[in-house]
Motif scaffolding. Structure first.
Motif, PDB file in Angstrom:
ATOM      1  N   ALA A  71      26.424 -35.568 -17.354  1.00 29.34           N
ATOM      2  CA  ALA A  71      25.455 -37.320 -16.469  1.00 29.34           C
ATOM      3  C   ALA A  71      25.514 -36.839 -15.294  1.00 29.34           C
ATOM      4  CB  ALA A  71      27.044 -37.998 -16.510  1.00 29.34           C
ATOM      5  N   ALA A  72      26.476 -35.932 -14.100  1.00 26.14           N
ATOM      6  CA  ALA A  72      26.869 -35.786 -12.351  1.00 26.14           C
ATOM      7  C   ALA A  72      25.211 -35.526 -12.918  1.00 26.14           C
ATOM      8  CB  ALA A  72      27.668 -35.241 -12.350  1.00 26.14           C
ATOM      9  N   ASP A  73      24.618 -34.758 -12.872  1.00 24.11           N
ATOM     10  CA  ASP A  73      23.330 -34.255 -12.937  1.00 24.11           C
ATOM     11  C   ASP A  73      22.357 -35.172 -13.224  1.00 24.11           C
ATOM     12  OD1 ASP A  73      21.410 -32.035 -12.468  1.00 24.11           O
ATOM     13  OD2 ASP A  73      21.070 -31.736 -15.370  1.00 24.11           O
ATOM     14  N   GLN A  74      23.035 -35.482 -13.919  1.00 27.49           N
ATOM     15  CA  GLN A  74      21.410 -36.813 -14.801  1.00 27.49           C
ATOM     16  C   GLN A  74      21.488 -37.977 -13.869  1.00 27.49           C
ATOM     17  OE1 GLN A  74      22.407 -37.746 -18.257  1.00 27.49           O
ATOM     18  NE2 GLN A  74      22.214 -36.494 -19.720  1.00 27.49           N
ATOM     19  N   ALA A  75      22.036 -38.217 -13.034  1.00 26.94           N
ATOM     20  CA  ALA A  75      22.697 -39.292 -12.038  1.00 26.94           C
ATOM     21  C   ALA A  75      22.439 -38.737 -10.567  1.00 26.94           C
ATOM     22  CB  ALA A  75      24.577 -39.887 -12.042  1.00 26.94           C
ATOM     23  N   ALA A  76      21.830 -37.200 -10.665  1.00 30.84           N
ATOM     24  CA  ALA A  76      21.226 -36.886  -9.493  1.00 30.84           C
ATOM     25  C   ALA A  76      22.259 -36.628  -8.172  1.00 30.84           C
ATOM     26  CB  ALA A  76      19.822 -37.212  -8.578  1.00 30.84           C
ATOM     27  N   LEU A  77      23.501 -35.968  -8.520  1.00 28.83           N
ATOM     28  CA  LEU A  77      24.894 -35.868  -7.339  1.00 28.83           C
ATOM     29  C   LEU A  77      24.780 -34.848  -7.453  1.00 28.83           C
ATOM     30  CD1 LEU A  77      26.726 -39.014  -9.277  1.00 28.83           C
ATOM     31  CD2 LEU A  77      25.951 -38.820  -6.856  1.00 28.83           C
ATOM     32  N   LEU A  78      24.343 -33.548  -7.877  1.00 27.41           N
ATOM     33  CA  LEU A  78      24.396 -32.724  -7.840  1.00 27.41           C
ATOM     34  C   LEU A  78      23.495 -31.885  -6.810  1.00 27.41           C
ATOM     35  CD1 LEU A  78      25.898 -31.260 -11.320  1.00 27.41           C
ATOM     36  CD2 LEU A  78      27.114 -32.225  -9.509  1.00 27.41           C
ATOM     37  N   PRO A  79      23.724 -30.551  -5.587  1.00 24.97           N
ATOM     38  CA  PRO A  79      22.533 -30.173  -5.199  1.00 24.97           C
ATOM     39  C   PRO A  79      21.945 -28.656  -6.661  1.00 24.97           C
ATOM     40  CG  PRO A  79      24.617 -29.328  -4.397  1.00 24.97           C
ATOM     41  CD  PRO A  79      25.158 -30.728  -5.172  1.00 24.97           C
ATOM     42  N   CYS A 117      23.257 -47.843 -14.867  1.00 26.14           N
ATOM     43  CA  CYS A 117      23.438 -48.426 -13.770  1.00 26.14           C
ATOM     44  C   CYS A 117      23.156 -47.566 -12.741  1.00 26.14           C
ATOM     45  CB  CYS A 117      25.013 -48.535 -12.910  1.00 26.14           C
ATOM     46  SG  CYS A 117      26.079 -48.964 -14.485  1.00 26.14           S
ATOM     47  N   LEU A 118      22.770 -46.317 -12.816  1.00 25.70           N
ATOM     48  CA  LEU A 118      22.440 -45.359 -11.456  1.00 25.70           C
ATOM     49  C   LEU A 118      20.770 -45.281 -11.936  1.00 25.70           C
ATOM     50  CD1 LEU A 118      24.313 -41.998 -11.693  1.00 25.70           C
ATOM     51  CD2 LEU A 118      25.019 -44.558 -10.040  1.00 25.70           C
ATOM     52  N   LEU A 119      20.324 -45.208 -10.590  1.00 28.39           N
ATOM     53  CA  LEU A 119      18.872 -45.137 -10.491  1.00 28.39           C
ATOM     54  C   LEU A 119      18.010 -44.300 -11.316  1.00 28.39           C
ATOM     55  CD1 LEU A 119      17.744 -46.979  -6.780  1.00 28.39           C
ATOM     56  CD2 LEU A 119      17.970 -48.016  -9.355  1.00 28.39           C
ATOM     57  N   CYS A 120      16.753 -44.547 -12.044  1.00 29.43           N
ATOM     58  CA  CYS A 120      16.248 -42.983 -12.813  1.00 29.43           C
ATOM     59  C   CYS A 120      15.285 -42.280 -11.507  1.00 29.43           C
ATOM     60  CB  CYS A 120      15.432 -43.750 -13.860  1.00 29.43           C
ATOM     61  SG  CYS A 120      15.510 -44.348 -14.731  1.00 29.43           S
ATOM     62  N   ARG A 121      15.616 -40.685 -11.275  1.00 28.30           N
ATOM     63  CA  ARG A 121      14.946 -40.137 -10.882  1.00 28.30           C
ATOM     64  C   ARG A 121      13.821 -39.311 -11.406  1.00 28.30           C
ATOM     65  NH1 ARG A 121      18.198 -34.254 -10.380  1.00 28.30           N
ATOM     66  NH2 ARG A 121      18.372 -34.026 -12.668  1.00 28.30           N
ATOM     67  N   THR A 122      13.136 -38.805  -9.273  1.00 25.58           N
ATOM     68  CA  THR A 122      11.898 -38.129 -10.936  1.00 25.58           C
ATOM     69  C   THR A 122      12.758 -36.346 -11.349  1.00 25.58           C
ATOM     70  OG1 THR A 122      10.812 -38.588  -8.774  1.00 25.58           O
ATOM     71  CG2 THR A 122       9.963 -36.637  -9.643  1.00 25.58           C
ATOM     72  N   PRO A 123      11.922 -36.748 -12.604  1.00 30.17           N
ATOM     73  CA  PRO A 123      12.436 -34.724 -13.781  1.00 30.17           C
ATOM     74  C   PRO A 123      12.394 -34.116 -12.547  1.00 30.17           C
ATOM     75  CG  PRO A 123      10.793 -36.495 -14.748  1.00 30.17           C
ATOM     76  CD  PRO A 123      11.022 -37.015 -13.408  1.00 30.17           C
ATOM     77  N   TYR A 171      25.519 -40.411  -1.430  1.00 26.34           N
ATOM     78  CA  TYR A 171      24.854 -41.699  -0.258  1.00 26.34           C
ATOM     79  C   TYR A 171      23.817 -42.373  -0.853  1.00 26.34           C
ATOM     80  CZ  TYR A 171      22.790 -44.352   3.074  1.00 26.34           C
ATOM     81  OH  TYR A 171      22.177 -44.952   4.689  1.00 26.34           O
ATOM     82  N   ALA A 172      23.250 -41.352  -1.160  1.00 24.00           N
ATOM     83  CA  ALA A 172      21.346 -41.199  -1.692  1.00 24.00           C
ATOM     84  C   ALA A 172      21.904 -42.644  -3.264  1.00 24.00           C
ATOM     85  CB  ALA A 172      20.715 -40.743  -2.181  1.00 24.00           C
ATOM     86  N   SER A 173      22.836 -42.176  -4.309  1.00 25.93           N
ATOM     87  CA  SER A 173      22.750 -42.642  -5.237  1.00 25.93           C
ATOM     88  C   SER A 173      23.734 -44.367  -5.092  1.00 25.93           C
ATOM     89  CB  SER A 173      23.885 -42.171  -6.020  1.00 25.93           C
ATOM     90  OG  SER A 173      23.938 -43.035  -6.971  1.00 25.93           O
ATOM     91  N   LEU A 174      24.236 -44.378  -4.152  1.00 30.54           N
ATOM     92  CA  LEU A 174      24.749 -45.349  -4.080  1.00 30.54           C
ATOM     93  C   LEU A 174      24.299 -46.963  -3.110  1.00 30.54           C
ATOM     94  CD1 LEU A 174      28.349 -44.362  -2.953  1.00 30.54           C
ATOM     95  CD2 LEU A 174      27.328 -45.647  -5.084  1.00 30.54           C
ATOM     96  N   THR A 175      22.971 -46.060  -2.569  1.00 28.64           N
ATOM     97  CA  THR A 175      21.683 -47.116  -1.408  1.00 28.64           C
ATOM     98  C   THR A 175      20.786 -46.774  -2.620  1.00 28.64           C
ATOM     99  OG1 THR A 175      21.257 -45.095  -0.438  1.00 28.64           O
ATOM    100  CG2 THR A 175      22.847 -46.602   0.654  1.00 28.64           C
ATOM    101  N   GLY A 176      20.554 -46.541  -3.538  1.00 23.05           N
ATOM    102  CA  GLY A 176      19.261 -46.777  -4.522  1.00 23.05           C
ATOM    103  C   GLY A 176      18.282 -45.787  -3.479  1.00 23.05           C
TER     104      GLY A 176
END
Length: 522
Positions: free
Chosen positions: A40-48, A15-21, A73-78
């Protein structure tokens, strides 16, 4: 609802948008129980990136807390995190915090996520605590436009059920209530939310991922984008309100006007359409003359808040005819004769003590199945239903009154469990039940029957799980004959559950679990 999200990793990541590797962010020495979620949290770009290489058990700082919230916030707004930061660099440059130049802190301020901090000092390097993190994650969910909300009723009912709930500050109450209500956190044990405790990097990452999953899977999102307002009307023998299209309503009665204490009583009321709705005063309220306050929420069939009164209304209760046998004031409508339904006869189709192990497997998993666990929470929850049962409990004056409890149980056992509690309620013991739980996902590797929805816990503080030597593992004690909430070994409760094929943890050999009744006996 109490659910875990380890098994939802693949679904949420899709469901989460793909991010730049980018370089992977990983923690050092995690517990091992959260590996799937952390990955999964890392793959979804949620971890600083500041978390990379940090010990999993080390507390996160307030700056890292901001980094998690901004990425949520970034994840939820796409929106891609890097793009978000680049677009807002000029606007966040006027951040008033003079003790830090951290970009995540400044971005959190710009998004309105740092409301608990006053003045120009943010203290970015200090350790964050649980209430700060959860409040900030909840604000990020709101700022993203996600349909998340709680009512004053829910906050009072949820927070004050914990020993430290009264210490949750105003700015953290909604977030803490939401996370508990949606099963994103269950506190720190021993009926504590752990509001002021530091939060480890591992815990912070898991909480952030669960928040993202709650929105992306739709599990934590209301079916209404905006809450409807409910108009209330207080009568003499009933309360009424204008319908809002909700599937059912939750009416709460308070002794205070401002939600500063837990409701004395909460009742569930099925909707009668969009017109006027009404609830006759429950016995516990009607028998206590004086000024009460009540409030009402409307919920959809999934238990999501869709309407609320948002405030209490005063209710004047007058004395009714006195029951000379008990000395209590009881309205005529509250006098009910309960038939003795406890017998050796078991209604057709219900579970019973004569079932073999294979019979039980077939009932739960289908004919020809062999015993197995559900692969994940999503699979398990497809087989759960929410039921309501009547129980006895004590009111504020120590009188036994009727209350309604709702919990989840496996669909194949719903009618059996309702019959069990009908018999417990009708028995002469009138055993009081304060806390009641059924289905609860405890992780992909768990063998607990709560993951199947085939186990029930009753009054867990007063019926603890312990070693055979009496050392508490969960809960605080078991004192039958002294504590009325403790379940005696020779009680109707134990006999009725046994009649329908449920084992009791109080008879286990390896340890004792006096709160626990389970269909497979484990």
């Amino acid at each position: 609802m109490n659910w875990k999200l380890a098994g939802c990793a693949a679904v949420v990541c899709a469901c989460l948008l793909c991010r730049t590797p980018a370089e992977a962010v990983s923690l050092e020495q995690p517990s091992g129980q959260t590996d799937n979620i952390l990955r999964a949290a890392d793959q979804a770009a949620l971890l600083p990136s500041s978390l990379d290489g940090q010990q999993a058990g080390q507390p996160v700082t307030r700056a890292q807390m901001c980094g998690l919230a901004v990425r949520l916030y970034a994840s939820l707004t796409g929106c891609d995190y890097d793009s978000l930061m680049a677009q807002s660099a000029v606007r966040r440059s006027v951040c008033p915090y003079t003790d830090t130049q951290n970009a995540d802190v400044q971005q959190a301020w710009l998004l309105g996520l740092t409301e608990e901090s006053d003045g120009t000092a943010f203290r970015a390097d200090e350790a964050a605590n649980r209430q700060q993190l959860i409040a900030m994650l909840y604000r990020a969910m709101q700022a993203s436009g996600s349909a998340v909300s709680v009512s004053a009723n829910e906050a009072a009912e949820t927070l004050y059920s914990y020993a430290d709930g009264a210490y949750v500050p105003d700015w953290a109450q909604d977030g803490m209530t939401y996370f508990v209500r949606e099963g994103l956190t269950s506190g720190t044990g021993a009926s504590l939310l752990g509001v002021g405790e530091t939060v480890s990097a591992e815990q912070a990452a898991v909480l952030t991922y669960r928040a993202a999953a709650a929105v992306h899977t739709g599990r934590g999102v209301s079916s209404a984008q905006e809450l409807s307002s409910i108009a209330m009307h207080s009568g003499t023998g009933a309360v009424s309100w204008t319908g809002s299209g909700a599937d059912y309503y939750r009416v709460s009665f308070y002794q205070t006007e401002d939600f500063s204490a837990a409701p004395v009583l909460t009742e569930q009321v099925a909707s009668s359409g969009t017109g006027a709705q009404q609830l006759a005063l429950p016995q516990e309220i009607a028998q206590q003359p004086g000024v009460w306050y009540w409030s009402v929420d409307g919920l959809d069939c999934a238990g999501k808040l869709v309407a609320t009164s948002g405030q209490t209304a005063a209710l004047a209760v007058t004395a009714q005819a006195e029951d000379t046998a008990s000395g209590l004031y009881v309205p005529d409508s509250a006098v009910v004769a309960y038939p003795d339904i406890i017998s050796g006869t078991i209604p057709d189709g219900l579970a019973h003590s004569g079932e073999s192990y294979s019979d039980k497997v077939a009932r739960i998993f289908g004919a020809g199945a062999s015993y197995h666990k559900y692969a994940n929470a999503a699979e398990a929850e497809r087989h759960q239903v929410t039921i309501s049962v009547q129980v006895w409990d004590f009111d504020a004056n120590g009188n036994k009154v009727t209350k309604t409890k709702r919990f989840q149980i496996h669909e194949a056992l719903a009618q059996t469990v309702q019959q069990i509690f009908a018999e417990i309620y009708a028995s002469g013991e009138r055993f009081p039940i304060r806390t009641l739980g059924g289905y609860c996902w405890r992780g992909n590797g768990s063998s607990s029957e709560h993951c199947l929805g085939t186990a029930i816990d009753i009054n867990w503080e007063e019926n603890y799980m312990c070693t055979n030597s009496g050392v508490a593992l969960t809960g605080s004690h078991w004192l039958p004959g002294s504590d009325p909430y403790s379940i005696p070994a020779d009680s109707d409760v134990v006999r009725i559950f046994a009649k329908y094929g449920f084992g009791w943890g109080g008879t286990w050999n390896s340890k004792k679990d006096y709160m626990h009744f389970s269909y497979f006996g484990t």
